[in-house]
Scaffold this motif. Structure first.
Motif, PDB file in Angstrom:
ATOM      1  N   ALA A  59       0.814  -1.217   0.000  1.00 40.80           N
ATOM      2  CA  ALA A  59       0.000   0.000   0.000  1.00 40.80           C
ATOM      3  C   ALA A  59       0.852   1.274   0.000  1.00 40.80           C
ATOM      4  O   ALA A  59       0.307   2.374  -0.102  1.00 40.80           O
ATOM      5  CB  ALA A  59      -0.936   0.001   1.203  1.00 40.80           C
ATOM      6  N   GLN A 107      -4.303   9.532   2.518  1.00 42.17           N
ATOM      7  CA  GLN A 107      -5.180   8.398   2.757  1.00 42.17           C
ATOM      8  C   GLN A 107      -4.594   7.171   2.055  1.00 42.17           C
ATOM      9  O   GLN A 107      -4.234   7.239   0.871  1.00 42.17           O
ATOM     10  CB  GLN A 107      -6.582   8.671   2.213  1.00 42.17           C
ATOM     11  CG  GLN A 107      -7.256   9.911   2.798  1.00 42.17           C
ATOM     12  CD  GLN A 107      -7.696   9.699   4.234  1.00 42.17           C
ATOM     13  OE1 GLN A 107      -8.146   8.623   4.607  1.00 42.17           O
ATOM     14  NE2 GLN A 107      -7.576  10.736   5.039  1.00 42.17           N
ATOM     15  N   GLU A 166      -5.315   6.998   7.709  1.00 40.39           N
ATOM     16  CA  GLU A 166      -4.829   8.363   7.544  1.00 40.39           C
ATOM     17  C   GLU A 166      -3.396   8.384   8.050  1.00 40.39           C
ATOM     18  O   GLU A 166      -3.128   8.100   9.218  1.00 40.39           O
ATOM     19  CB  GLU A 166      -5.678   9.348   8.341  1.00 40.39           C
ATOM     20  CG  GLU A 166      -5.211  10.801   8.199  1.00 40.39           C
ATOM     21  CD  GLU A 166      -6.010  11.743   9.056  1.00 40.39           C
ATOM     22  OE1 GLU A 166      -5.393  12.507   9.831  1.00 40.39           O
ATOM     23  OE2 GLU A 166      -7.257  11.705   8.976  1.00 40.39           O
ATOM     24  N   ASN A 209      -9.911   3.929   9.343  1.00 41.06           N
ATOM     25  CA  ASN A 209     -11.265   4.322   8.953  1.00 41.06           C
ATOM     26  C   ASN A 209     -11.617   5.605   9.708  1.00 41.06           C
ATOM     27  O   ASN A 209     -10.879   6.568   9.628  1.00 41.06           O
ATOM     28  CB  ASN A 209     -12.251   3.187   9.207  1.00 41.06           C
ATOM     29  CG  ASN A 209     -11.962   1.972   8.325  1.00 41.06           C
ATOM     30  OD1 ASN A 209     -11.462   2.121   7.217  1.00 41.06           O
ATOM     31  ND2 ASN A 209     -12.260   0.783   8.816  1.00 41.06           N
ATOM     32  N   GLN A 227     -10.193  -7.787   5.148  1.00 40.43           N
ATOM     33  CA  GLN A 227     -10.922  -6.522   5.030  1.00 40.43           C
ATOM     34  C   GLN A 227      -9.988  -5.413   4.553  1.00 40.43           C
ATOM     35  O   GLN A 227      -8.791  -5.396   4.858  1.00 40.43           O
ATOM     36  CB  GLN A 227     -11.524  -6.148   6.382  1.00 40.43           C
ATOM     37  CG  GLN A 227     -12.395  -4.903   6.368  1.00 40.43           C
ATOM     38  CD  GLN A 227     -13.075  -4.689   7.708  1.00 40.43           C
ATOM     39  OE1 GLN A 227     -13.103  -5.585   8.557  1.00 40.43           O
ATOM     40  NE2 GLN A 227     -13.618  -3.498   7.903  1.00 40.43           N
ATOM     41  N   THR A 228     -10.536  -4.472   3.789  1.00 38.27           N
ATOM     42  CA  THR A 228      -9.772  -3.304   3.360  1.00 38.27           C
ATOM     43  C   THR A 228     -10.106  -2.128   4.266  1.00 38.27           C
ATOM     44  O   THR A 228     -11.279  -1.793   4.453  1.00 38.27           O
ATOM     45  CB  THR A 228     -10.088  -2.941   1.898  1.00 38.27           C
ATOM     46  OG1 THR A 228      -9.696  -4.022   1.046  1.00 38.27           O
ATOM     47  CG2 THR A 228      -9.317  -1.689   1.475  1.00 38.27           C
ATOM     48  N   VAL A 229      -9.081  -1.529   4.855  1.00 35.13           N
ATOM     49  CA  VAL A 229      -9.270  -0.392   5.748  1.00 35.13           C
ATOM     50  C   VAL A 229      -8.570   0.833   5.161  1.00 35.13           C
ATOM     51  O   VAL A 229      -7.622   0.710   4.382  1.00 35.13           O
ATOM     52  CB  VAL A 229      -8.726  -0.682   7.162  1.00 35.13           C
ATOM     53  CG1 VAL A 229      -9.505  -1.809   7.815  1.00 35.13           C
ATOM     54  CG2 VAL A 229      -7.235  -1.004   7.129  1.00 35.13           C
ATOM     55  N   THR A 230      -9.054   1.998   5.536  1.00 31.92           N
ATOM     56  CA  THR A 230      -8.450   3.251   5.097  1.00 31.92           C
ATOM     57  C   THR A 230      -7.678   3.866   6.247  1.00 31.92           C
ATOM     58  O   THR A 230      -8.232   4.126   7.315  1.00 31.92           O
ATOM     59  CB  THR A 230      -9.520   4.239   4.606  1.00 31.92           C
ATOM     60  OG1 THR A 230     -10.246   3.656   3.521  1.00 31.92           O
ATOM     61  CG2 THR A 230      -8.871   5.536   4.131  1.00 31.92           C
ATOM     62  N   GLN A 286     -10.509  -5.936  13.257  1.00 27.03           N
ATOM     63  CA  GLN A 286     -11.064  -6.009  11.911  1.00 27.03           C
ATOM     64  C   GLN A 286     -11.222  -7.471  11.483  1.00 27.03           C
ATOM     65  O   GLN A 286     -10.737  -8.384  12.125  1.00 27.03           O
ATOM     66  CB  GLN A 286     -10.158  -5.274  10.922  1.00 27.03           C
ATOM     67  CG  GLN A 286      -9.824  -3.850  11.289  1.00 27.03           C
ATOM     68  CD  GLN A 286     -11.035  -2.950  11.358  1.00 27.03           C
ATOM     69  OE1 GLN A 286     -11.937  -3.035  10.534  1.00 27.03           O
ATOM     70  NE2 GLN A 286     -11.064  -2.065  12.359  1.00 27.03           N
ATOM     71  N   GLU A 317      -5.233   2.971   1.453  1.00 26.32           N
ATOM     72  CA  GLU A 317      -6.078   1.795   1.607  1.00 26.32           C
ATOM     73  C   GLU A 317      -5.203   0.553   1.735  1.00 26.32           C
ATOM     74  O   GLU A 317      -4.312   0.324   0.894  1.00 26.32           O
ATOM     75  CB  GLU A 317      -7.033   1.646   0.417  1.00 26.32           C
ATOM     76  CG  GLU A 317      -8.160   2.667   0.421  1.00 26.32           C
ATOM     77  CD  GLU A 317      -9.249   2.308  -0.564  1.00 26.32           C
ATOM     78  OE1 GLU A 317      -9.020   1.422  -1.422  1.00 26.32           O
ATOM     79  OE2 GLU A 317     -10.341   2.913  -0.477  1.00 26.32           O
ATOM     80  N   VAL A 318      -5.438  -0.234   2.792  1.00 27.27           N
ATOM     81  CA  VAL A 318      -4.658  -1.434   3.056  1.00 27.27           C
ATOM     82  C   VAL A 318      -5.607  -2.612   3.191  1.00 27.27           C
ATOM     83  O   VAL A 318      -6.574  -2.542   3.971  1.00 27.27           O
ATOM     84  CB  VAL A 318      -3.808  -1.291   4.330  1.00 27.27           C
ATOM     85  CG1 VAL A 318      -2.991  -2.547   4.577  1.00 27.27           C
ATOM     86  CG2 VAL A 318      -2.903  -0.063   4.249  1.00 27.27           C
ATOM     87  N   THR A 319      -5.340  -3.681   2.464  1.00 30.93           N
ATOM     88  CA  THR A 319      -6.122  -4.903   2.600  1.00 30.93           C
ATOM     89  C   THR A 319      -5.408  -5.836   3.552  1.00 30.93           C
ATOM     90  O   THR A 319      -4.264  -6.244   3.320  1.00 30.93           O
ATOM     91  CB  THR A 319      -6.321  -5.586   1.240  1.00 30.93           C
ATOM     92  OG1 THR A 319      -7.003  -4.697   0.352  1.00 30.93           O
ATOM     93  CG2 THR A 319      -7.132  -6.873   1.395  1.00 30.93           C
TER      94      THR A 319
END
Length: 401
Positions: free
Chosen positions: A344, A393, A382, A356, A377-380, A373, A395-397
């Motif tokens: 990512a 931002q 910051e 998130n 799951q993909t989380v956002t 989690q 996004e990490v799966t």
């Protein structure tokens, strides 16, 4: 020190060398009277870092089943699946718009599925609580309640609400999250609690704790959900450290309650109580309205893994984080090559400020947030780059199971 939300937590959780913050609060094991610490004994006093304010003592605590959530099981052999009711296999029940009854009704419905645990090793003896999660005898409790009983010298006895005392066997536990499972021998037709959906909890919601503080079985206390997503770290005298993403409650919790559930007003488990804060510097301290419970959704997932595979794993992002008092967030010390964070674009020196919509104010908060989690799951995130002061931002799966 390093915290690693990327590493399967089947042993001591990372981050034992976190700097401790001086505080008037302490944490105490909730298992009841114990012998002096020694090899093979259930966990003793534990300390916990809670942001910059608290030091913790583990407290055990009995809570119980469910109002609508108590299930009478069909009879059947404890060794066979036929006729077995297992709440881990049932979907978490959404709460009805209107609670079925008050505290009196909750207590009456849940108590049959709550047990007291007596644990003895070569060096010590301790007490705790648990909830029956299958009609053939599986019981959910805390790791620190049964720690030391995972060998031929450990003995576990379970006392049911009807007064029967039955032998039980250690199944498996996860020290990193303070979750364990034991099994009552040759059991069948036992009452079973039902899991609620802890994701639906709201601050101010009424909850009930049922347990055996200081050996006083079937004790009922009530209160509210005081806060959610509290990263609480506890370390015991044996050096094991656990980190839970806790539900905070003001329901009175005292030594002897560990491992029992916190239930909603419909009698469904929404949390498993594990830790309290105390003003006492030693001895058996009482509740000051700061209790912490492991969310039911998380406890259910880990318990299922422990029963199925004998070990627990957790979602990972592939970074090492370090405690930094001069950083407002989780400081990334290193990134695992080829891992989710590396793919990512995260780099060493980055600071994670949010997962998130959840604020991350220190490294423990990131570890707890990632563990809570779902796999894959993909989380956002910051992410702040301190050198430039710029945030982005990402996004990490998360890793899959």
């Amino acid at each position: 020190m390093n915290n690693d939300p990327t590493t399967p937590t089947t042993g001591r959780s990372p981050g034992d060398d976190y700097q401790q913050v001086t505080s008037p609060y302490q944490w105490q094991t909730a298992e009841g009277p114990q012998e002096p610490a020694g090899e093979g004994k259930p966990s003793g006093k534990r300390t916990v870092g809670l942001g910059t304010a608290l030091a913790l003592m583990l407290v055990g605590f009995i809570a119980s089943g469910s109002i609508v959530g108590l299930v009478a099981a069909n009879s059947g052999s404890g060794a066979d699946d036929a006729g077995v009711v297992n709440s881990l296999r049932e979907p978490s029940a959404p709460a009805p718009d209107t609670p079925v009854g008050g505290v009196e009704q909750v207590a009456a419905d849940v108590l049959p599925a709550v047990v007291s645990l007596q644990v003895a090793t070569r060096m010590s003896a301790g007490e705790g609580s648990g909830s029956i999660i299958s009609s053939d005898g599986y019981v959910l409790t805390n790791h620190h309640v049964v720690s030391g009983a995972d060998n031929q010298f450990g003995q576990i006895n379970v006392t049911l609400n009807d007064g029967r005392s039955l032998p039980a066997d250690y199944v498996a536990s996860d020290p990193a999250t303070d979750i364990a499972v034991v099994k009552i021998r040759d059991a069948s037709g036992l009452p079973v609690v039902q899991f609620g959906d802890s994701e639906q909890l709201r601050v101010g919601q009424e909850v009930v704790a049922i347990g055996s503080p200081l050996g006083l079985s079937a004790t009922v206390t009530s209160g509210i959900v005081s806060a959610l997503n509290r990263p609480v770290r506890a370390s015991d005298a044996g050096g094991e450290s656990s980190l839970i993403d806790a539900i905070q409650t003001d329901a009175a919790i005292n030594p002897g309650n560990s491992g029992g559930p916190l239930v909603d007003m419909n009698g469904r488990i929404v949390g498993m109580n594990s830790v309290i804060a105390s003003l006492s510097s030693g001895g058996e301290a009482g509740s000051i309205g700061l209790g912490f419970a492991i969310p039911a959704n998380f406890a259910k997932r880990v318990a299922d893994q422990l029963i199925t595979t004998g070990r627990a794993t957790h979602p990972m992002i592939g970074v090492q984080v370090a405690a930094r008092r001069d950083v407002d967030g989780a400081f990334i010390a290193s990134v695992e090559p080829g891992g989710p964070a590396d793919r990512a674009g995260l780099q060493a020196g980055d600071v994670v400020r949010r997962v998130n919509s959840r604020v991350i104010d220190h490294s423990d908060a990131l570890v707890a947030a990632i563990r809570s989690q779902e796999f894959g799951q993909t989380v956002t995130l910051e992410v702040l780059q301190p050198d430039t002061g710029q945030s982005r931002q990402v996004e990490v799966t998360l890793t899959s199971e």
